[in-house]
Design a protein around this motif. Structure first.
Motif: not given
Length: 190
Positions: A7-24, A97-104
């Motif tokens: 469960r913890d690993r799966y939750r972290k996978e979901l979080l990792g994949k969520s970043f690009h969806l939020f950024a888009q 750079e791209k990911e840091a910009m998206d994060e900011l």
């Protein structure tokens, strides 16, 4: 036999994949249903792991901070001087750079969203409070004002893309290193 899920690993996978969806799509524009679709899970599954979109965002950003701190720890601890550490930090931002910009930009949007909703205790401020002592330790900086200056420079360089600027991260690292070395007593830059 039922499938065993970490469960913890799966939750972290979901979080990792969520970043690009939020950024888009942006924090405010994306709904839980769109997040679930983008992650390839049902909305019920997403709610099983996270109570809200805000919880996903907050946990996702905390995971990203923890990952960055681990990366900086591995990259910086063996370096002999503050200048070498600053160069390594700027090399990280050159690579990411791209990911840091998206994060900011996401953090700015999320902060604005919280302000509109009347939430004054920003999780972004809590992230900074979490990051600050470890960044000071990793860089060997005792002066919080100097750390804020360094963060402001990095954020400003990322935002310079809005103006169409192309950043030479290594030239900036040299300039910032020289500026900081002239600011600090000689004994603190080694």
């Amino acid at each position: 036999m039922p499938k065993i899920v970490d469960r913890d690993r799966y939750r972290k996978e979901l979080l990792g994949k969520s970043f690009h969806l939020f950024a888009q799509q942006g924090y405010a524009a994306i709904a839980m249903r769109q997040l679930a679709e983008g992650l390839g899970v049902s909305t019920g599954t997403l709610y099983h792991y996270f109570p809200s979109k805000q919880a996903i965002f907050e946990q996702m950003m905390l995971e990203r901070i923890e990952h960055s701190l681990r990366t900086f720890d591995a990259d910086l601890t063996h370096l002999p001087s503050l200048k070498a550490k600053i160069v390594a930090v700027f090399q990280f931002f050159q690579r990411e750079e791209k990911e840091a910009m998206d994060e900011l930009l996401l953090c700015v949007e999320f902060y604005q969203h919280q302000q509109r909703e009347g939430q004054t205790n920003s999780i972004i401020q809590q992230f900074y409070q979490r990051l600050k002592p470890e960044a000071m330790q990793l860089l060997g900086i005792q002066d919080e004002t100097l750390l804020q200056f360094l963060f402001s420079i990095i954020d400003g360089l990322l935002l310079a893309h809005i103006y169409g600027a192309t950043i030479d991260w290594m030239a900036q690292a040299e300039l910032i290193s020289a500026t900081i070395e002239s600011y600090l007593p000689r004994s603190e830059t080694r």
